[in-house]
Design a protein around this motif. Structure first.
Motif, PDB file in Angstrom:
ATOM      1  N   GLY A 153       0.811  -1.207   0.000  1.00  0.00           N
ATOM      2  CA  GLY A 153       0.000   0.000   0.000  1.00  0.00           C
ATOM      3  C   GLY A 153       0.844   1.256   0.000  1.00  0.00           C
ATOM      4  O   GLY A 153       0.527   2.231  -0.692  1.00  0.00           O
ATOM      5  N   LYS A 154       1.931   1.245   0.743  1.00  0.00           N
ATOM      6  CA  LYS A 154       2.775   2.435   0.873  1.00  0.00           C
ATOM      7  C   LYS A 154       3.466   2.805  -0.434  1.00  0.00           C
ATOM      8  O   LYS A 154       3.530   3.982  -0.805  1.00  0.00           O
ATOM      9  N   TYR A 155       3.993   1.807  -1.133  1.00  0.00           N
ATOM     10  CA  TYR A 155       4.770   2.091  -2.335  1.00  0.00           C
ATOM     11  C   TYR A 155       4.008   1.896  -3.638  1.00  0.00           C
ATOM     12  O   TYR A 155       4.437   2.383  -4.683  1.00  0.00           O
ATOM     13  N   GLY A 156       2.874   1.200  -3.582  1.00  0.00           N
ATOM     14  CA  GLY A 156       2.119   0.977  -4.806  1.00  0.00           C
ATOM     15  C   GLY A 156       0.720   1.544  -4.790  1.00  0.00           C
ATOM     16  O   GLY A 156       0.155   1.864  -5.838  1.00  0.00           O
ATOM     17  N   GLY A 157       0.152   1.678  -3.581  1.00  0.00           N
ATOM     18  CA  GLY A 157      -1.228   2.122  -3.459  1.00  0.00           C
ATOM     19  C   GLY A 157      -1.466   3.532  -3.952  1.00  0.00           C
ATOM     20  O   GLY A 157      -2.437   3.801  -4.673  1.00  0.00           O
ATOM     21  N   LYS A 178       0.324   5.357  -6.098  1.00  0.00           N
ATOM     22  CA  LYS A 178       0.487   5.415  -7.551  1.00  0.00           C
ATOM     23  C   LYS A 178      -0.745   4.838  -8.245  1.00  0.00           C
ATOM     24  O   LYS A 178      -1.204   5.362  -9.266  1.00  0.00           O
ATOM     25  N   PHE A 179      -1.266   3.739  -7.681  1.00  0.00           N
ATOM     26  CA  PHE A 179      -2.443   3.094  -8.274  1.00  0.00           C
ATOM     27  C   PHE A 179      -3.640   4.034  -8.241  1.00  0.00           C
ATOM     28  O   PHE A 179      -4.364   4.181  -9.232  1.00  0.00           O
ATOM     29  N   VAL A 180      -3.858   4.683  -7.069  1.00  0.00           N
ATOM     30  CA  VAL A 180      -5.010   5.579  -6.926  1.00  0.00           C
ATOM     31  C   VAL A 180      -4.883   6.778  -7.855  1.00  0.00           C
ATOM     32  O   VAL A 180      -5.846   7.184  -8.514  1.00  0.00           O
ATOM     33  N   LEU A 181      -3.666   7.359  -7.934  1.00  0.00           N
ATOM     34  CA  LEU A 181      -3.464   8.535  -8.787  1.00  0.00           C
ATOM     35  C   LEU A 181      -3.634   8.206 -10.273  1.00  0.00           C
ATOM     36  O   LEU A 181      -4.105   9.031 -11.047  1.00  0.00           O
ATOM     37  N   LYS A 182      -3.277   6.971 -10.646  1.00  0.00           N
ATOM     38  CA  LYS A 182      -3.343   6.593 -12.058  1.00  0.00           C
ATOM     39  C   LYS A 182      -4.691   6.006 -12.449  1.00  0.00           C
ATOM     40  O   LYS A 182      -5.240   6.322 -13.512  1.00  0.00           O
ATOM     41  N   TYR A 183      -5.218   5.144 -11.583  1.00  0.00           N
ATOM     42  CA  TYR A 183      -6.458   4.442 -11.940  1.00  0.00           C
ATOM     43  C   TYR A 183      -7.634   4.775 -11.012  1.00  0.00           C
ATOM     44  O   TYR A 183      -8.742   4.258 -11.203  1.00  0.00           O
ATOM     45  N   GLY A 184      -7.392   5.610 -10.011  1.00  0.00           N
ATOM     46  CA  GLY A 184      -8.421   5.905  -9.021  1.00  0.00           C
ATOM     47  C   GLY A 184      -9.710   6.442  -9.606  1.00  0.00           C
ATOM     48  O   GLY A 184     -10.804   6.169  -9.079  1.00  0.00           O
ATOM     49  N   LYS A 185      -9.623   7.195 -10.692  1.00  0.00           N
ATOM     50  CA  LYS A 185     -10.824   7.782 -11.296  1.00  0.00           C
ATOM     51  C   LYS A 185     -11.830   6.724 -11.737  1.00  0.00           C
ATOM     52  O   LYS A 185     -13.039   6.970 -11.788  1.00  0.00           O
ATOM     53  N   ILE A 232      -5.403  11.884   0.916  1.00  0.00           N
ATOM     54  CA  ILE A 232      -5.135  12.794   2.030  1.00  0.00           C
ATOM     55  C   ILE A 232      -5.991  12.425   3.248  1.00  0.00           C
ATOM     56  O   ILE A 232      -5.509  12.391   4.381  1.00  0.00           O
ATOM     57  N   ASN A 233      -7.264  12.110   2.989  1.00  0.00           N
ATOM     58  CA  ASN A 233      -8.157  11.716   4.085  1.00  0.00           C
ATOM     59  C   ASN A 233      -7.713  10.398   4.726  1.00  0.00           C
ATOM     60  O   ASN A 233      -7.842  10.213   5.941  1.00  0.00           O
ATOM     61  N   THR A 234      -7.207   9.482   3.906  1.00  0.00           N
ATOM     62  CA  THR A 234      -6.712   8.205   4.426  1.00  0.00           C
ATOM     63  C   THR A 234      -5.508   8.427   5.337  1.00  0.00           C
ATOM     64  O   THR A 234      -5.400   7.816   6.407  1.00  0.00           O
ATOM     65  N   GLU A 235      -4.611   9.313   4.905  1.00  0.00           N
ATOM     66  CA  GLU A 235      -3.436   9.629   5.726  1.00  0.00           C
ATOM     67  C   GLU A 235      -3.852  10.245   7.058  1.00  0.00           C
ATOM     68  O   GLU A 235      -3.304   9.911   8.115  1.00  0.00           O
ATOM     69  N   ALA A 265      -3.538   1.102   5.484  1.00  0.00           N
ATOM     70  CA  ALA A 265      -2.621   1.609   6.506  1.00  0.00           C
ATOM     71  C   ALA A 265      -1.312   2.047   5.861  1.00  0.00           C
ATOM     72  O   ALA A 265      -0.720   3.062   6.250  1.00  0.00           O
ATOM     73  N   GLY A 266      -0.864   1.286   4.856  1.00  0.00           N
ATOM     74  CA  GLY A 266       0.342   1.651   4.121  1.00  0.00           C
ATOM     75  C   GLY A 266       0.123   2.879   3.261  1.00  0.00           C
ATOM     76  O   GLY A 266       0.972   3.776   3.204  1.00  0.00           O
ATOM     77  N   ILE A 267      -1.037   2.941   2.606  1.00  0.00           N
ATOM     78  CA  ILE A 267      -1.372   4.108   1.791  1.00  0.00           C
ATOM     79  C   ILE A 267      -1.423   5.359   2.670  1.00  0.00           C
ATOM     80  O   ILE A 267      -0.961   6.429   2.284  1.00  0.00           O
ATOM     81  N   GLY A 268      -1.984   5.187   3.879  1.00  0.00           N
ATOM     82  CA  GLY A 268      -2.091   6.298   4.820  1.00  0.00           C
ATOM     83  C   GLY A 268      -0.807   6.596   5.558  1.00  0.00           C
ATOM     84  O   GLY A 268      -0.761   7.509   6.384  1.00  0.00           O
ATOM     85  N   LYS A 269       0.259   5.834   5.257  1.00  0.00           N
ATOM     86  CA  LYS A 269       1.576   6.031   5.873  1.00  0.00           C
ATOM     87  C   LYS A 269       1.510   6.038   7.398  1.00  0.00           C
ATOM     88  O   LYS A 269       2.089   6.884   8.065  1.00  0.00           O
ATOM     89  N   MET A 270       0.767   5.081   7.934  1.00  0.00           N
ATOM     90  CA  MET A 270       0.672   4.946   9.384  1.00  0.00           C
ATOM     91  C   MET A 270       2.050   4.687   9.967  1.00  0.00           C
ATOM     92  O   MET A 270       2.887   4.017   9.354  1.00  0.00           O
ATOM     93  N   ASN A 271       2.302   5.213  11.137  1.00  0.00           N
ATOM     94  CA  ASN A 271       3.579   4.990  11.823  1.00  0.00           C
ATOM     95  C   ASN A 271       3.872   3.494  11.894  1.00  0.00           C
ATOM     96  O   ASN A 271       3.067   2.724  12.424  1.00  0.00           O
TER      97      ASN A 271
END
Length: 212
Positions: free
Chosen positions: A82-86, A88-95, A105-108, A136-142
């Motif tokens: 999620g941290k390294y691929g999520g 990019k996936f959302v920005l490219k295919y999220g639409k 941003i809300n997930t973070e 959790a990875g996409i949101g960059k949780m500690n």
């Protein structure tokens, strides 16, 4: 329904054969898969291990140790996915899934404020625990907090299922019968929530278009 039953039967057979062949490492391997997106339910893996404990072929402490380590490893793999691929996936295919940068941003923000509770509770919910580490990875949780709460939540859940399997003995498969209903219920709730989310996004987009 017959197809689903057959699938669950094949998964159960795979779990039994893996543990019978590899022992504790089999438990570890299956729980790594269980903590990712693979359809390996802990309700099949750990009760069978508990049954083997009742026969003296395994020990409770080692089953809980190996299963919890497996849960942690699988969760970490999903976290980094999620941290390294999520993102990019959302920005490219999220639409195509009605997702955008704002949702990232809300997930973070969510995992920054409520990540500990989300990860801990997520370990006890069927289906959710397979995927919760990715957001959790996409949101960059500690990472340290993620590991601690994953270990605590997974440890409690794994110990509980193992103990129930130990108590039930030869009837360990009965746990799966009841957990299926819970899983279907949770899946139904998730589908409803997803439908509501899609509805809100479509409605919001139409409103924005009208204001242009």
């Amino acid at each position: 329904m017959d197809i689903l039953s057959n699938l669950l039967g094949q998964i159960a057979l795979f779990c039994i054969e893996t543990i019978s062949l590899l022992g504790y490492f089999g438990v570890f391997f299956l729980m790594v898969l269980e903590s990712m997106i693979f359809p390996i339910p802990s309700e099949l893996v750990l009760p069978f291990a508990g049954f083997l404990i009742s026969r003296g072929e395994m020990t409770f402490l080692l089953v809980v140790l190996f299963s919890t380590l497996g849960s942690l490893v699988g969760s970490l793999l999903s976290y980094y996915l999620g941290k390294y691929g999520g993102k990019k996936f959302v920005l490219k295919y999220g639409k195509y899934f009605l997702l955008n940068k704002k949702h990232l941003i809300n997930t973070e923000k969510w995992f920054s404020k409520k990540g500990e509770l989300t990860i801990f509770i997520g370990r006890f919910i069927p289906i959710v625990r397979h995927i919760i580490s990715i957001p959790a990875g996409i949101g960059k949780m500690n990472l340290k907090k993620f590991m601690i709460y994953t270990l605590i939540g997974a440890g409690i859940w794994n110990a509980f299922l193992t103990y129930i399997g130990f108590i039930l003995g030869n009837n360990w498969e009965r746990i799966q019968e009841y957990s299926d209903y819970v899983s279907f219920g949770v899946l139904g709730i998730l589908v409803i929530l997803m439908g509501y989310f899609v509805y809100r996004q479509i409605k919001k987009k139409k409103k924005e278009n009208l204001n242009l």
